[in-house]
Design an enzyme around this catalytic site. Structure first.
Site, short mmCIF file in Angstrom:
data_model
loop_
_atom_site.label_atom_id
_atom_site.label_comp_id
_atom_site.label_asym_id
_atom_site.label_seq_id
_atom_site.Cartn_x
_atom_site.Cartn_y
_atom_site.Cartn_z
N GLN A 41 52.79 34.53 12.77
CA GLN A 41 51.49 35.02 12.31
C GLN A 41 51.64 36.21 11.37
OE1 GLN A 41 48.10 34.99 15.14
NE2 GLN A 41 49.64 34.52 16.68
N LYS A 57 48.16 37.99 24.80
CA LYS A 57 48.84 39.17 24.29
C LYS A 57 48.12 40.48 24.64
CE LYS A 57 47.89 40.48 20.31
NZ LYS A 57 47.63 40.63 18.88
N THR A 58 46.83 40.51 24.35
CA THR A 58 46.08 41.74 24.60
C THR A 58 46.06 42.06 26.09
OG1 THR A 58 44.71 41.10 22.74
CG2 THR A 58 43.96 42.96 24.04
N ARG A 81 43.01 29.42 15.65
CA ARG A 81 41.76 30.11 16.02
C ARG A 81 40.86 29.18 16.83
NH1 ARG A 81 43.70 34.18 16.43
NH2 ARG A 81 45.56 32.99 15.96
N ASP A 87 51.19 46.92 18.34
CA ASP A 87 50.58 45.59 18.33
C ASP A 87 50.81 44.94 16.96
OD1 ASP A 87 49.07 43.47 19.12
OD2 ASP A 87 47.13 44.44 18.79
N GLU A 88 50.75 43.64 16.87
CA GLU A 88 50.93 42.92 15.60
C GLU A 88 52.17 43.42 14.86
OE1 GLU A 88 49.01 40.48 15.04
OE2 GLU A 88 46.96 40.92 15.66
#
Length: 767
Positions: A263, A42-43, A645, A232-233
DNA sequence: GATTTCCTTATTAAG
DNA sequence: TAAGGAAATC
């Protein structure tokens, strides 16, 4: 600078991206929604797209606005772009920041249009509560009747929905008598904050929205400026943040949102998962790209995560996949109690680190609540495993740090009563509570600040010679510090980043040393603290220096004027301290096991992840289990975040008995673990509700001594009983009265502990 | 005014 | 249990 575009051809920018990622980077859709599963790059997509816009579509840096939720995410993006951009200063022209930081930047320029002092301070929760207590005192309200925490929770919920006190008063739904009192306090709180130039977190966003709505010139300015807006998010945005995004995005600008509905874990903070699920309702021309290839975890970990999240209904429905091997199974650790759990985790970490030759920093222990960390810490230090714990008491919330910042604030704003009250007796100057109360009252009667009183000798009467002396000494100390600051100001022009750094450093030295704080904290009788406290103060000084270098004073974007001013530098630093939690991942050199809540682990990854406290009532939380709505879904998403994670190995542990809040609680293992297909699990110990291998069960004599004396009729702790379905068991606890009497019965391994209501359970006593 | 002791209450998650 | 506030004591 000239060659800079040639170094990054379109082809080069797309190298190493999969087709979905490439589409996201190059798409010319007006509104693009990228559904980015955990570990799907994503980043990378975000930063590559920014590079693409700058390099291929020739946008200037300041035309790009990127909003994140955490400082860490913003810093990460900035540093990834740093290498790409021709010079360090260029990255400062990008508008990359958290929602709060972005709003702050806008408000520092234009808050005066909304009747605010542009140099307002930003309050965190603690400051907010202090402010409210001050206000309640002025209003003559009893804080026991009007509980500050409760009022703040209400105010925050209202602000999150964009509701001002005046709007509430008109709404019929809120006109109940009880609410009127709260609305009245809310209204006073709004006035009080503005009058004292203090903004809470929600105010930053709400005020910015109102500014953009009301001031056409400002809105148009930003509409012309921002050609591309990134969020973002996105799954964590609330109503207010969504409104802000819409206000900042011009009709002809590009909007790019990245998120993962699975998420979304901030519903309790007002986040609306619907924002991402139904974005096409706001933007019919929406285009969606889904990133489902995971580059982080093993096949087994992904399968477990997918299996759990599949039980949710509120989702778009994606399934992560990986080209990686299945890897190890998910380790399930069954422990007798919380101490046993911590011991087992520590042992496994130690063993794995040794056998596989891995570093401590590759291990993370995650948990639902901060309070679960204590036993883990204890076991880790017992086994001499170095660890670092995140959250809990944050750097900028520490007493010594807040003291130093209060002095810093006074250098520039001596009329700030809150800052002054904080440090007037730190170090101790024999200025007690009574004196402060009197000062506050006198200041209020004179409609001025305490500093005003002190400098006018008004209060220093002959009636209180001791008091007068102490106050006079304090006043001259502050004056001396201000003079020192003025001198530093003359020597350093803050338009120059280097000099600004020196100025800020010098200002902090004045705040820490001239104030007497340093001596106070380094001579503290408690040796365990004196070391860290002064260390923290030193760390603050270097943080300030770094801040000045990274955040040059921005020219006024709106009027084109530059207003470089040391005051702004100080105010901006103070605000960034409030907006910055100040804890980051272990430094590269820091080799420790990492402990944190699942919430703070979002966005991170570790080779070995342990999820502790996987029990119903802990994770999912008791509150979620009680709720009628979809809070269980949010807990499940939290579980999904926790599992994803892990890169190589995932372990989940639970304790049958947990000692908490001074009591022992028995609980069943988390329902989420039961949602994982058994073939993905490797059991250690036994698990109630799953197939059991008696050989692997731990010592079965549960050590908890039956508490004598607790009875409900003939059922007493320690008695054996028989249940028609569960068979025989022993009563472990008794609760409630009459119809609601319940007993906790421990049945065999498969069934575990059950709370049974006597009225329905039809239990038989066994001799 | 400072320090000690007693008593109550609490636990979701964070910018 | 432990943290924070109120009351009691120095």
């Amino acid at each position: 600078m000239q060659n800079f575009q040639n170094n990054y051809s379109p082809e080069a920018l797309l190298q190493g991206l999969n087709p979905a990622q490439q589409e996201a980077v190059t798409s010319d859709a007006q509104v693009l929604r990228v559904i980015a599963g955990a570990g799907s790059g994503k980043t990378k997509v975000l930063t590559e797209r920014i590079k693409w816009l700058i390099n291929v579509e020739h946008l200037a840096a300041e035309q790009i606005l990127a909003i994140t939720f955490t400082n860490k995410a913003a810093a990460e993006m900035r540093s990834r772009l740093m290498g790409f951009l021709p010079e360090r200063s260029y990255v400062n022209r990008l508008w990359i920041g958290t929602f709060h930081a972005t709003c702050l930047r806008i408000l520092r320029l234009h808050a005066n249009l909304m009747g605010w002092d542009r140099n307002f301070t930003v309050m965190n929760r603690a400051d907010q509560e202090k402010t409210l207590r001050e206000l309640l005192a002025v209003l003559g309200k009893n804080p026991k009747e009007f509980v500050p925490k409760e009022i703040l929770a209400r105010i925050s919920r209202w602000k999150e929905r964009g509701l001002r006190a005046d709007m509430l008063a008109e709404e019929r739904a809120f006109s109940a008598r009880a609410n009127q009192d709260y609305i009245a306090i809310y209204r006073e709180y709004e006035k009080f904050c503005r009058a004292n130039a203090r903004a809470d977190f929600d105010e930053l966003i709400l005020l910015t929205i109102e500014l953009l709505e009301q001031e056409e010139m400002v809105r148009n300015h930003f509409h012309r400026l921002f050609r591309a807006v990134f969020v973002d998010e996105f799954q964590d945005t609330n109503e207010l943040q969504m409104r802000l995004i819409q206000l900042l995005t011009a009709d002809d600008a590009k909007l790019f949102v990245v998120g993962d509905e699975d998420q979304s874990i901030y519903g309790w903070r007002g986040a609306q998962i619907e924002n991402i699920l139904y974005l096409e309702r706001r933007y019919p021309n929406l285009h969606t790209v889904s990133l489902e290839e995971n580059y982080r975890s093993t096949g087994n970990i992904l399968q477990a995560a997918n299996a759990v999240i599949a039980n949710n209904k509120k989702r778009l429905g994606k399934k992560l996949w990986t080209a990686a091997a299945d890897g190890e199974k998910i380790r399930v650790i069954s422990a007798f109690n919380e101490k046993d759990e911590a011991e087992k985790i520590a042992e496994i970490i130690k063993k794995t680190a040794r056998e596989k030759n891995r570093s401590w920093r590759e291990f993370a222990i995650l948990y639902r609540r901060n309070s679960l960390s204590r036993n883990l810490e204890y076991s880790l230090s017992n086994q001499e495993i170095p660890y670092r714990i995140y959250g809990g008491l944050r750097f900028f919330d520490r007493q010594e740090i807040k003291d130093a910042l209060a002095y810093l604030r006074l250098l520039n704003h001596p009329e700030d009563n809150q800052a002054l009250e904080r440090i007037i007796n730190r170090p101790k100057r024999s200025i007690g509570e009574k004196t402060i109360d009197d000062l506050r009252l006198a200041a209020w009667q004179n409609a001025g600040g305490i500093w005003n009183l002190l400098t006018n000798d008004f209060f220093i009467s002959a009636n209180f010679p001791k008091r007068a002396k102490a106050l006079a000494e304090f006043t001259s100390l502050i004056k001396k510090m201000q003079a020192e600051f003025q001198e530093a100001l003359r020597e350093n022009d803050c338009r120059d980043a280097e000099k600004a750094g020196q100025l800020l450093t010098r200002a902090l030295e004045i705040a820490i040393h001239s104030s007497g704080l340093w001596d106070f904290y380094s001579n503290e009788n408690d040796r365990t603290y004196s070391e860290t406290r002064s260390d923290n103060l030193e760390e603050l000084v270097s943080a300030a220096k770094e801040f000045a270098l990274r955040n040059p004073i921005f020219p006024d974007n709106f009027t084109g004027e530059t207003t470089p001013d040391a005051g702004i530098l100080l105010d901006n630093f103070l605000a960034s301290c409030t907006l910055d939690a100040g804890d980051y991942e272990a430094d590269a050199g820091e080799n420790r096991v990492q402990l944190m809540t699942i919430h703070s682990a979002k966005g991170l990854e570790f080779p070995f992840v342990f999820v502790a406290g996987c029990e119903d009532g802990i994770f999912p939380s008791y509150q979620a289990l009680q709720s009628l709505h979809d809070e269980i879904e949010e807990e499940r998403r939290l579980c999904y975040v926790a599992f994803t994670r892990a890169r190589e190995e995932l372990s989940c542990s639970f304790a049958h008995i947990r000692y908490e809040q001074g009591r022992e609680h028995a609980s069943d293992c988390s329902r989420f673990l039961k949602e994982i297909p058994e073939n993905l699990l490797s059991m250690q110990g036994f698990m109630p509700g799953k197939t059991v291998h008696p050989a692997s069960a731990p010592n079965a004599n549960f050590a908890s001594a039956p508490r004598a004396g607790k009875t409900a009729g003939k059922f007493a702790v320690g008695k054996k009983v028989e249940h028609s379905k569960y068979g025989r068991g022993v009563i472990k606890d008794v609760e409630g009265e009459g119809e609601r009497s319940r007993v906790l019965v421990r049945f065999n391994f498969q069934i575990g502990d059950k709370w049974l209501v006597l009225k329905y359970a039809n239990l038989q006593l066994v001799e």
